[in-house]
Design an enzyme around this catalytic site. Structure first.
Site, PDB file in Angstrom:
ATOM      1  N   CYS A 164       0.859  -1.139  -0.005  1.00 23.30           N
ATOM      2  CA  CYS A 164       0.189   0.140  -0.020  1.00 23.30           C
ATOM      3  C   CYS A 164       0.827   1.250  -0.065  1.00 23.30           C
ATOM      4  O   CYS A 164       0.283   2.380  -0.053  1.00 23.30           O
ATOM      5  CB  CYS A 164      -0.976   0.034   1.071  1.00 23.30           C
ATOM      6  N   HIS A 304      -2.670   7.385   7.056  1.00 28.77           N
ATOM      7  CA  HIS A 304      -2.791   6.452   6.382  1.00 28.77           C
ATOM      8  C   HIS A 304      -4.167   5.999   6.725  1.00 28.77           C
ATOM      9  O   HIS A 304      -5.092   5.643   5.926  1.00 28.77           O
ATOM     10  CB  HIS A 304      -1.802   5.393   6.787  1.00 28.77           C
ATOM     11  N   GLU A 315      -0.832   4.645  14.295  1.00 34.41           N
ATOM     12  CA  GLU A 315      -0.405   5.989  13.643  1.00 34.41           C
ATOM     13  C   GLU A 315      -0.357   7.131  14.385  1.00 34.41           C
ATOM     14  O   GLU A 315       0.271   8.035  14.461  1.00 34.41           O
ATOM     15  CB  GLU A 315      -0.886   6.122  12.292  1.00 34.41           C
ATOM     16  N   LYS A 336      -9.405   8.037   3.394  1.00 34.23           N
ATOM     17  CA  LYS A 336      -9.793   6.783   3.015  1.00 34.23           C
ATOM     18  C   LYS A 336     -11.238   6.746   3.578  1.00 34.23           C
ATOM     19  O   LYS A 336     -12.279   5.488   3.246  1.00 34.23           O
ATOM     20  CB  LYS A 336      -9.047   5.734   3.734  1.00 34.23           C
ATOM     21  N   HIS A 341      -9.768   2.281   0.589  1.00 34.28           N
ATOM     22  CA  HIS A 341      -8.222   2.092   0.352  1.00 34.28           C
ATOM     23  C   HIS A 341      -7.956   1.576  -0.874  1.00 34.28           C
ATOM     24  O   HIS A 341      -8.279   0.416  -1.391  1.00 34.28           O
ATOM     25  CB  HIS A 341      -7.886   1.088   1.425  1.00 34.28           C
ATOM     26  N   PHE A 402       1.612  -3.967   3.921  1.00 35.66           N
ATOM     27  CA  PHE A 402       2.001  -5.097   4.397  1.00 35.66           C
ATOM     28  C   PHE A 402       3.449  -5.344   4.241  1.00 35.66           C
ATOM     29  O   PHE A 402       3.778  -4.861   3.150  1.00 35.66           O
ATOM     30  CB  PHE A 402       1.181  -6.064   3.896  1.00 35.66           C
TER      31      PHE A 402
END
Length: 414
Positions: A164, A304, A315, A336, A341, A402
């Site tokens: 991502c 994010h 975060e 998002k 996403h 990831f």
């Protein structure tokens, strides 16, 4: 060696909120959700039956019969990139096109093509009848290849893959090449066509996706107490990055300057973020150092913020580590909540949100906030539900993937 300055001179996008930047930005600042029931395949037997799909995208209008030669992720890439090139207003016939490159990110490339071809083979009699376009349709680097071929751009050309964080990695790499003098301009960004049987099924089996089938539009709810996973999206986004002196000399419209970029690894887990935001804090600190800025210089962070319980909290912990008391004067938001996403495309789209926030003085909101999470510091301004106006001198965009891949880019008003 004196590094060259890098500015943004073009933007392009194909998203769940619009098939261009103008429509996407209008819907982002209006708090519109792009989530709806899946139409790309029959999801009736799936645990998760909704997504943030691109709407009204007619590939034949763009590509005619050639559309069948490209996976959808490549089509999104070309359309977003060519909008950005048009916005940058290059006179390509009078440019050294061998100094203009394309660096593009995707997390998984042509996954629909791979699934469709493998399924057809598996259900057949064992005779291989793969399309001659099978390999060019699935490989991750084909999107920048097409953009280069269609526009005659002979500069640096390759794809980046960091889950991502892929398109943030692409932007950061493009930034480095320009400031080192290895290119005059680079079309950069990312695309993903991830609303497919395989990807929705796979992410769902990991329990990564929200399962609010009864109310898709409120399913992506970053920082809300009852968040239960991300909403998968699709699309593409592109920025034209250009050497400052070259942009000035040709009279280009300059949105803002890209002043810093950094990478880090959580070195922790294949899918879970570090619970204390270790890698996220290091990448933000490194990006600020690269930019020559301090936390006090930043006004907006596009986080994010996927709407996962661990990720959102980690975060914000990281932001607290880096920004200290300055964290409470920031605007923070997760777009998002509206776009879903976009996986490998998400960094470029959220970079555009930062650029537009600097240009317009509008902070897009984090929608779908209904109940405070007691584990999240309530003093933070998470820009809940309604856009806010403020002067944005500098903004940062965070993306995490990831494998523990982290990327941050820093934009500043000229």
């Amino acid at each position: 060696m004196e590094l060259k300055r890098v500015v943004v001179t073009g933007l392009g996008a194909v998203t769940p909120l619009g098939n261009n930047v103008a429509d996407t930005w209008q819907n982002l600042t209006s708090g519109v959700s792009g989530a709806a029931p899946i139409t790309r395949f029959d999801a009736s037997k799936f645990k998760v039956r909704f997504a943030c799909e691109v709407k009204g995208f007619d590939e034949t209008a763009y590509f005619g019969r050639d559309a069948r030669k490209m996976d959808l992720f490549t089509q999104f890439a070309i359309v977003a990139a060519e909008e950005a090139l048009k916005d940058a207003a290059f006179d390509l016939e009078n440019e050294d096109k061998n100094r203009i490159g394309v660096i593009w990110g995707t997390g998984i490339g042509g996954i629909k093509t791979y699934y469709d071809e493998a399924k057809e083979f598996a259900l057949g009699d064992g005779t291989p009848r793969f399309s001659p376009f099978f390999i060019p349709k699935i490989i991750a680097d084909i999107a920048p290849g097409y953009i280069s071929i269609r526009n005659g751009l002979g500069g640096p050309n390759f794809g980046t893959v960091s889950a991502c964080a892929s398109s943030t990695t692409a932007l950061s790499t493009a930034f480095d090449l320009i400031r080192l003098g290895k290119a005059t301009a680079i079309v950069s960004g990312g695309s993903e066509a991830s609303v497919t049987v395989a990807s929705v099924g796979g992410f769902s089996s990991m329990k990564a996706l929200s399962s609010r089938n009864d109310d898709p539009q409120t399913a992506s709810r970053p920082f809300d107490k009852n968040r239960d996973g991300f909403v998968i999206g699709e699309g593409g986004a592109s920025l034209v990055l250009e050497e400052y002196g070259h942009a000035v000399a040709r009279g280009a419209h300059i949105y803002c300057e890209l002043v810093g970029a950094a990478y880090s690894a959580d070195a922790y887990h294949i899918t879970a973020p570090h619970p204390q935001g270790d890698g996220a804090a290091r990448v933000m600190k490194a990006a600020l150092d690269d930019a020559g800025l301090t936390p006090a210089d930043i006004d907006y962070i596009n986080v994010h913020g996927t709407s996962t319980p661990l990720g959102d909290r980690g975060e914000l912990i990281a932001i607290g580590k880096v920004f200290g008391e300055d964290a409470y004067r920031l605007n923070i938001s997760s777009t998002k909540s509206m776009t879903g996403h976009l996986l490998g495309a998400t960094g470029a789209l959220e970079a555009i949100a930062c650029v537009k926030a600097i240009q317009t003085g509008i902070i897009p909101p984090t929608i779908n906030h209904f109940e405070d999470d007691p584990e999240i510091d309530s003093r933070l301004n998470l820009t809940f539900n309604v856009a806010q106006k403020r002067t944005v001198r500098a903004a940062i965009s965070n993306t995490f993937g990831f494998g523990g891949h982290n990327g941050t880019v820093v934009f500043k008003a000229l």
